[in-house]
Design an enzyme around this catalytic site. Structure first.
Site, mmCIF file in Angstrom:
data_model
loop_
_atom_site.group_PDB
_atom_site.id
_atom_site.type_symbol
_atom_site.label_atom_id
_atom_site.label_comp_id
_atom_site.label_asym_id
_atom_site.label_seq_id
_atom_site.Cartn_x
_atom_site.Cartn_y
_atom_site.Cartn_z
ATOM 1 C CG HIS A 64 33.617 42.971 -20.957
ATOM 2 N ND1 HIS A 64 33.460 41.678 -20.490
ATOM 3 C CD2 HIS A 64 34.735 42.956 -21.728
ATOM 4 C CE1 HIS A 64 34.447 40.928 -20.951
ATOM 5 N NE2 HIS A 64 35.223 41.667 -21.721
ATOM 6 C CG HIS A 66 36.533 43.203 -24.824
ATOM 7 N ND1 HIS A 66 37.396 42.950 -23.793
ATOM 8 C CD2 HIS A 66 36.788 44.473 -25.229
ATOM 9 C CE1 HIS A 66 38.161 44.023 -23.585
ATOM 10 N NE2 HIS A 66 37.794 44.960 -24.440
ATOM 11 C CG ASP A 68 36.311 37.552 -26.119
ATOM 12 O OD1 ASP A 68 36.209 38.783 -26.005
ATOM 13 O OD2 ASP A 68 36.904 36.837 -25.287
ATOM 14 C CG HIS A 69 33.073 38.691 -23.258
ATOM 15 N ND1 HIS A 69 33.032 38.150 -21.995
ATOM 16 C CD2 HIS A 69 34.371 38.682 -23.645
ATOM 17 C CE1 HIS A 69 34.269 37.819 -21.623
ATOM 18 N NE2 HIS A 69 35.093 38.144 -22.619
ATOM 19 C CG HIS A 120 38.830 43.305 -19.143
ATOM 20 N ND1 HIS A 120 40.004 42.800 -19.621
ATOM 21 C CD2 HIS A 120 37.865 42.938 -20.030
ATOM 22 C CE1 HIS A 120 39.770 42.144 -20.752
ATOM 23 N NE2 HIS A 120 38.481 42.216 -21.025
ATOM 24 C CG ASP A 139 37.231 38.789 -20.101
ATOM 25 O OD1 ASP A 139 36.833 37.644 -19.825
ATOM 26 O OD2 ASP A 139 37.451 39.180 -21.267
ATOM 27 C CG HIS A 177 38.860 34.116 -21.219
ATOM 28 N ND1 HIS A 177 38.961 33.819 -22.555
ATOM 29 C CD2 HIS A 177 38.337 35.361 -21.140
ATOM 30 C CE1 HIS A 177 38.534 34.867 -23.265
ATOM 31 N NE2 HIS A 177 38.140 35.807 -22.437
#
Ligand code: ZN
Length: 265
Positions: A64, A66, A68-69, A120, A139, A177
């Site tokens: 996805h 975001h 941090d990905h 999410h 996530d 995570h």
């Protein structure tokens, strides 16, 4: 030669990133090729490649959009020429292949099926390898928990998690995570009498104290201890109804109650 005979042995390791992210690294030692999942930061992957001369990064899998990905995607592609795969419905940097529900892809000689799992984020996808029992779910499903609802509705996330929970029990859950410990503390608050949750919390506490990763999980364990996969269980339903003072809730309404409680836990 049969297809089975040519199938590659793959080793999977976690490269830690930021404070609690993992970048999954799939390695084919025979051909010295590797792939990564959700590289939010290029540095840990580049450091690994520098320490392993002769290895080629062939694929970058994204679940996805975001940061941090996807934060490391462009730098890694520029450095390696790797193919970037990601959800069709989200804006993914440098994406080469846009993926949707039911798509079949091949990475390091292994076939993966794409599952759309909104909740999410709205375009979130998961990568499922049926023979090796690997699930890279970003996530969406966490060990002992699930992702926050940034874009989707509780109904969407409940449906997505139900689909993942219906995969075979030995499926290995590679989420992104290290949230397992806090998730299990919440799980025990939801089901104080669930001995399996208490045992798992003890085990994961010991692992984390020793600096050990708590992943991958598996779906048998998740179905027994993850409250977000247990909203159909009488004990979980009663706990939410008792807490919120409303009766006769559907599993997806129980899920919504759980998610709202966890958001402030
Ligand atoms: Zn996310």
């Amino acid at each position: 030669m049969t297809r089975l005979a040519t199938r590659r042995m793959i080793k999977i390791d976690a490269l830690p990133a930021f404070t609690d992210n993992y970048i999954w690294l799939l390695q084919d030692p025979e051909r010295r090729r590797c792939a990564v999942v959700d590289p939010g930061d290029a540095a840990p992957v580049l450091a690994w490649l520098a320490a392993h001369p002769g290895w080629q990064l062939s694929d970058i899998l994204v679940t996805h959009h975001h940061h941090d990905h996807v934060g490391g995607v462009e730098r890694l592609k520029a450095a390696s020429g790797a193919r970037v795969l990601g959800p069709a419905q989200e804006k993914i940097p440098a994406r080469d292949l846009a993926l949707a529900e039911g798509d079949q892809i091949e990475v390091l000689g292994h076939g993966f099926r794409i599952l759309e799992v909104p909740g999410h984020t709205l375009g979130h996808i998961a990568y499922y390898q049926a023979e090796q029992h690997w699930l890279f779910c970003g996530d969406t499903l966490f060990a002992g928990g699930c992702g926050r609802l940034f874009e989707g509705s509780p109904e969407q996330m409940h449906e997505s998690l139900s689909r993942l929970a219906a995969l075979p029990g030995q499926t290995l859950v590679y989420c992104t995570h290290e949230y397992t410990l806090s998730n299990l503390r919440f799980a025990l608050a939801v089901e104080p009498d669930n001995r399996q949750i208490a045992r798992r919390l003890e085990q994961v506490s010991a692992w984390r104290a020793a600096g050990r990763i708590s992943l991958p999980s598996n779906l048998d364990l998740e179905r027994a201890t993850n409250p977000f996969l247990r909203s159909g269980e009488a004990a979980v339903k009663e706990r939410i109804e008792q807490r919120d003072g409303r009766r006769e809730r559907s599993p997806s309404e129980v899920f919504a109650g759980l998610r709202a409680w966890k958001d402030t836990f």
